[in-house]
Design a protein around this motif. Structure first.
Motif, PDB file in Angstrom:
ATOM      1  N   ASP A 197      -0.414   0.361  11.812  1.00  0.00           N
ATOM      2  CA  ASP A 197      -1.335   1.173  11.019  1.00  0.00           C
ATOM      3  C   ASP A 197      -2.663   1.364  11.746  1.00  0.00           C
ATOM      4  N   PHE A 198      -3.145   0.297  12.349  1.00  0.00           N
ATOM      5  CA  PHE A 198      -4.443   0.329  13.028  1.00  0.00           C
ATOM      6  C   PHE A 198      -4.454   1.374  14.134  1.00  0.00           C
ATOM      7  N   TYR A 214       0.857  -4.915  10.908  1.00  0.00           N
ATOM      8  CA  TYR A 214      -0.433  -4.317  10.587  1.00  0.00           C
ATOM      9  C   TYR A 214      -1.025  -3.567  11.789  1.00  0.00           C
ATOM     10  N   ASP A 231      -4.062   5.088  12.904  1.00  0.00           N
ATOM     11  CA  ASP A 231      -5.325   5.639  12.415  1.00  0.00           C
ATOM     12  C   ASP A 231      -6.213   6.132  13.551  1.00  0.00           C
ATOM     13  N   HIS A 285      -7.721  -6.155  12.949  1.00  0.00           N
ATOM     14  CA  HIS A 285      -8.984  -5.835  13.619  1.00  0.00           C
ATOM     15  C   HIS A 285      -8.985  -6.538  14.973  1.00  0.00           C
ATOM     16  N   LYS A 303       0.843  -1.191   0.000  1.00  0.00           N
ATOM     17  CA  LYS A 303       0.000   0.000   0.000  1.00  0.00           C
ATOM     18  C   LYS A 303       0.886   1.251   0.000  1.00  0.00           C
ATOM     19  N   SER A 309      -5.867  -5.922   6.856  1.00  0.00           N
ATOM     20  CA  SER A 309      -5.672  -4.992   7.965  1.00  0.00           C
ATOM     21  C   SER A 309      -5.900  -5.710   9.284  1.00  0.00           C
TER      22      SER A 309
END
Length: 554
Positions: free
Chosen positions: A413-414, A410, A417, A18, A6, A16
């Motif tokens: 990034d989570f 990952y 954000d 979660h 990305k 992604s």
């Protein structure tokens, strides 16, 4: 058809992190860093809303590059140029989300052969252009960006087309592989012939052989297979002085090692085109077992004794109490037998072993080889673990670790954000200093959290063991205060951790390289005289500072 991550974050589009299936994580994170995971995250940046500086490539340079590699392999598309502008450091991700793209490459060039690489470098030098080699783009130390004030043309030379396994010498147990091969593709080609490189860094899915060599990478199974510096037996590198080709021999006494000069050179000496690397037959048996220790110190002492024993595990990893708590918090909701096992393990640790659950530390130890070798190593390790108050809980958690080992990036990034900063720093030091380094780094990070006025969290694991010491890998997180620029706060925390490495006799980086991110500590690490030698080497090979200027030496 070269694969890229990305443009705005880690990994593949559509993949992604979660937390909904991890019921313990949200309350854990809220307690430790005051971050509410249930809050909305920032939307994916809209690339169309950003303004990308136009390419400044002069016509004659573009024509020379097209003549070298073909028109279809010289690209000035805005998105492709931005993908190649940065790596994936925390600083890179913050800037790219802001639309602060820095000095974007003017052209991205995709050579397909070593001869084309030579032609590209000749054209660049003739035009006094800057050349930055690009592998998978996973670098997190600032090794892929051009200086912001650079006025010369900037080329990103993407090696993704040069991704083939060229030869396997089964007698000598080595393979020739092109430098642009991504980890999964490289392993697939080797596995098809019954071989493995055995090199699995966190970035494995998105990094290349050339990138590993250029940064002196380490993998999760380096205890058995060695770091990339041990694995790499010969290299071919296109330099301003010609093609460097070191000999494929097990050892040599021919003055300062040219191969060693290339290892960790971060594109400052040239463009790595291929390497001859050690390979191993795929093991008859492979298993990763989980263990618990009463505390981190007990785990470190067990790892020391394992390294000094006749056992030869492929993985030796032990988490401190904070990382162990985080690991439990990221577990998926259990039911039935697995829930009973979890409760039983904790009850056994507390009631039968007398462990304080708040100090208990999780360890993963891997075994690989013949069935007889695995059996003997497991027995030896089991005796050592018991000597240090630990116990084994079987292969179930190890299988889960093996399945999820490449997914951790990952998470960064989570939380980014959602306004939180998360990053890593790693180091190595001697067995005698490991616990002191750990405690002093944690203390330095906590002082930095206090300085910027945030509730921060830092944890650590030992990830690679050697004869004389080990690597410790630290992860830290906090919610940006909003009182300063978030990168200013980040520099305070990251700087405190890195300086604690140096002040306690450890190294500035075990496997993430120097780049621009760590260059301010580089001279302290290698000594002023050592730094002068390296600068003299770099200036002699690249007097015009055309090759990735600013990386390593600043």
């Amino acid at each position: 058809m070269v694969e890229h991550m990305k443009w705005w974050g880690w990994g593949q589009e559509g993949v992604s992190f979660h937390h909904e299936d991890k019921p313990g994580l949200a309350p854990f994170v809220l307690e430790r860093v005051d971050l509410d995971l249930h809050g909305p995250g920032a939307p994916v940046p809209d690339f169309a809303k950003f303004s990308v500086p136009p390419s400044q490539a002069p016509g004659p340079l573009r024509e020379a590059l097209v003549a070298a590699v073909g028109a279809g392999h010289v690209v000035d598309d805005d998105l492709d140029r931005v993908v190649h502008a940065y790596g994936k450091s925390l600083r890179d991700l913050v800037r790219i989300r802001r639309g602060d793209f820095g000095r974007v490459p003017d052209l991205v060039v995709y050579p397909g052969t070593e001869q084309e690489v030579e032609a590209v470098l000749r054209a660049a030098l003739d035009a006094d252009a800057v050349v930055i080699p690009f592998g998978g783009g996973s670098n997190i130390s600032g090794s892929l960006e051009a200086p912001r004030a650079e006025t010369r043309p900037v080329l990103s030379v993407d090696m993704g087309r040069m991704n083939a396994l060229l030869e396997v010498d089964e007698t000598s147990q080595v393979a020739r592989i092109q430098a642009g091969a991504l980890g999964p593709h490289l392993e697939a080609q080797l596995n098809g012939r019954g071989w493995t490189l055995g090199h699995f860094p966190d970035s494995f899915k998105h990094s290349t052989l050339g990138g590993w060599i250029a940064t002196r990478s380490s993998g999760m199974q380096s205890d058995r297979f060695g770091d990339i510096a041990d694995i790499t037996r010969a290299v071919r590198v296109v330099t301003p002085k010609g093609v460097v080709a070191t000999r494929n021999v097990p050892s040599q006494s021919t003055g300062p090692s040219v191969r060693e000069m290339v290892l960790g050179s971060e594109g400052r000496l040239g463009i790595i085109t291929e390497a001859t690397v050690q390979v191993h037959r795929i093991a008859e048996e492979r298993v990763i077992l989980a263990y618990f220790f009463p505390d981190y110190g007990s785990g470190l002492r067990a790892m020391h004794d394992i390294a000094a024993s006749d056992a030869s595990p492929s993985i030796t990893r032990v988490s401190d109490a904070n990382e162990t708590a985080f690991t439990f918090a990221t577990s998926k909701k259990s039911s039935g037998l697995s829930a009973m096992l979890s409760r039983g393990v904790k009850l056994y640790a507390q009631k039968r072993k007398g462990m304080d659950l708040s100090q208990m530390c999780l360890s993963f130890i891997g075994f690989e080889g013949s069935a007889a070798h695995v059996k003997r190593s497991r027995t030896l390790v089991g005796e050592i673990v018991a000597k240090h108050g630990g116990f084994c809980v079987g292969a179930g958690p190890g299988k889960l670790y093996d399945q999820k080992k490449f997914d951790t990036p990952y998470i960064r990034d989570f939380i980014l954000d959602r306004g939180a900063i998360g990053d890593v720093s790693e180091t190595s030091s001697t067995w005698a200093t490991l616990e002191t380094v750990h405690d002093n780094v944690v203390a330095a990070a906590n002082r930095a959290f206090d300085q910027i006025g945030v509730k921060g969290f830092i944890f650590c694991h030992l990830s690679h063991s050697y004869h004389m010491g080990a690597c410790q890998y630290f992860t830290f997180a906090y919610v940006a205060s909003g009182r300063r620029d978030e990168l200013e706060e980040y520099d305070i925390v990251k700087g405190a951790i890195q300086q604690a490495f140096i002040d306690n006799g450890a190294t500035l980086s075990h496997h993430h390289a120097v780049g621009r991110e760590h260059s301010r500590w580089w001279e302290q690490d290698v000594s002023p005289a050592g730094a002068a030698i390296v600068r003299t080497l770099l200036d002699g090979v690249d007097p015009g500072r055309n090759l990735n200027p600013g990386s390593i030496t600043g």
